[in-house]
Design a protein around this motif. Sequence first.
Motif, short mmCIF file in Angstrom:
data_model
loop_
_atom_site.label_atom_id
_atom_site.label_comp_id
_atom_site.label_asym_id
_atom_site.label_seq_id
_atom_site.Cartn_x
_atom_site.Cartn_y
_atom_site.Cartn_z
N MET A 1 26.67 -30.91 -30.53
CA MET A 1 25.26 -30.55 -30.55
C MET A 1 24.49 -31.50 -31.46
N LYS A 2 23.31 -31.90 -31.02
CA LYS A 2 22.48 -32.81 -31.80
C LYS A 2 21.14 -32.15 -32.12
N ILE A 3 20.74 -32.27 -33.38
CA ILE A 3 19.47 -31.71 -33.83
C ILE A 3 18.65 -32.82 -34.47
N LYS A 46 -0.17 -40.24 -33.50
CA LYS A 46 0.88 -41.20 -33.86
C LYS A 46 2.17 -40.47 -34.25
N SER A 47 2.01 -39.33 -34.93
CA SER A 47 3.19 -38.53 -35.29
C SER A 47 3.93 -38.09 -34.03
N ALA A 48 3.19 -37.67 -33.03
CA ALA A 48 3.80 -37.21 -31.78
C ALA A 48 4.46 -38.35 -31.03
N GLN A 49 3.84 -39.51 -31.06
CA GLN A 49 4.43 -40.69 -30.40
C GLN A 49 5.76 -41.06 -31.06
N LYS A 54 11.75 -41.04 -30.52
CA LYS A 54 13.07 -40.74 -31.06
C LYS A 54 13.78 -39.68 -30.23
N ALA A 55 13.05 -38.69 -29.76
CA ALA A 55 13.65 -37.63 -28.96
C ALA A 55 14.16 -38.17 -27.63
N ILE A 56 13.40 -39.04 -26.99
CA ILE A 56 13.84 -39.64 -25.73
C ILE A 56 15.10 -40.47 -25.95
N GLU A 57 15.15 -41.18 -27.07
CA GLU A 57 16.32 -42.00 -27.38
C GLU A 57 17.54 -41.13 -27.71
N LEU A 58 17.34 -40.10 -28.53
CA LEU A 58 18.46 -39.29 -29.03
C LEU A 58 18.94 -38.24 -28.04
N LYS A 59 18.02 -37.68 -27.26
CA LYS A 59 18.31 -36.57 -26.36
C LYS A 59 18.94 -35.40 -27.13
N PRO A 60 18.22 -34.85 -28.09
CA PRO A 60 18.77 -33.76 -28.91
C PRO A 60 18.80 -32.44 -28.14
N ASP A 61 19.55 -31.51 -28.68
CA ASP A 61 19.56 -30.15 -28.14
C ASP A 61 18.42 -29.33 -28.74
N TYR A 146 2.82 -28.31 -31.78
CA TYR A 146 2.33 -28.20 -30.40
C TYR A 146 2.87 -29.35 -29.55
N GLN A 147 2.81 -30.55 -30.07
CA GLN A 147 3.27 -31.72 -29.32
C GLN A 147 4.77 -31.66 -29.03
N ALA A 148 5.55 -31.16 -29.98
CA ALA A 148 7.00 -31.03 -29.74
C ALA A 148 7.27 -30.05 -28.61
N LEU A 149 6.54 -28.95 -28.60
CA LEU A 149 6.75 -27.95 -27.55
C LEU A 149 6.17 -28.41 -26.21
N TYR A 150 5.08 -29.15 -26.26
CA TYR A 150 4.53 -29.76 -25.04
C TYR A 150 5.55 -30.75 -24.45
N LEU A 151 6.14 -31.56 -25.33
CA LEU A 151 7.16 -32.52 -24.89
C LEU A 151 8.34 -31.82 -24.24
N THR A 152 8.80 -30.76 -24.87
CA THR A 152 9.98 -30.09 -24.30
C THR A 152 9.63 -29.39 -22.99
N GLU A 153 8.43 -28.86 -22.87
CA GLU A 153 8.05 -28.21 -21.61
C GLU A 153 7.92 -29.24 -20.49
N LYS A 154 7.29 -30.38 -20.77
CA LYS A 154 6.98 -31.35 -19.73
C LYS A 154 8.13 -32.29 -19.41
#
Length: 215
Positions: A1-3, A46-49, A54-61, A146-154
Motif C-alpha cells: 500500500m502506498k500513501i 499551483k499546490s493542486a498541480q 506526484k499522485a499521477i506518478e506515484l499512483k497511491p492508494d 477540495y482539489q485532492a477529492l476532485y482529482l480522485t473523483e475525476k
Amino acid sequence: MKILVAAFDPFGGEKINPALEAVKKLDDQIAGAEITKLEIPTVFHKSAQTLREKAIELKPDMILCVGQAGGRYALTPERVAINQDDARIEDNEGNQPIDVPIQEDGAPAYFATLPIKAMVQKMKEAGVPAEVSNSAGTFVCNHIMYQALYLTEKEMPSVRAGFIHVPFIPEQVVSKPGQPSMSLEDIAKGLSAAIEAMVEYHDKEDVKSIGGAIH
C-alpha cells in the motif's frame, strides 16, 4: 500500500510550518504502508498541480494533505471541503481570490473519503488531542482538500483522500499570547497514528462515534 502525504510550506509571515516539519518526521513505512512525503506551495492552484503530478506518478492508494491551523489545540481531520476560494490573506505568490469556485465542473462540496473518526480515535489512543473538524476554511487548505477529492473523483476513483489541520508549535506562539500549541513530536505522533487508522480502515467503513458539533 502506498500513501502520499503532502504538507504546505510556511505562509502568512511564519518562518516554519509545523505541518511540513511533522510530515518530515514520519517514518518511511507506517503499519506496512509506504509513505511518500511531498512539500506543496501555499499557492492556490499551483499546490493542486504539484499534488496532481506526484499522485499521477506515484499512483497511491490514499492521499493525506496536512496544513497549519493556528488557534486550534488539537489535530483535526476535516470532514468536508467546499468549492469556494475566499482568501482573507494573500497566498505565497500574492493571489487573493474572493468568492471564486475552485472547479467550475466540480461538486459544491466533497466529503473526505478517509476514515476521519477512526483517525481521531487512534490519535486519542496515542495520547494526542484530536477531533473532527467540520470546516476547513476557505484558504489554500480547503482548496487543496477540495482539489485532492476532485482529482480522485475525476481521475483516480479508487484512491481515498482527505486533510488534517495541525496546531502551532510552541516557538510560534511566543509572541502570540493565549494561542494554543502542540509539540512537533506530538504532532508527528498524531499523524502517524492517523495513518495507522487509514491503513486499518482502508477497506472498511469508518467507525460510528460522536464527532459532531453544536456550532
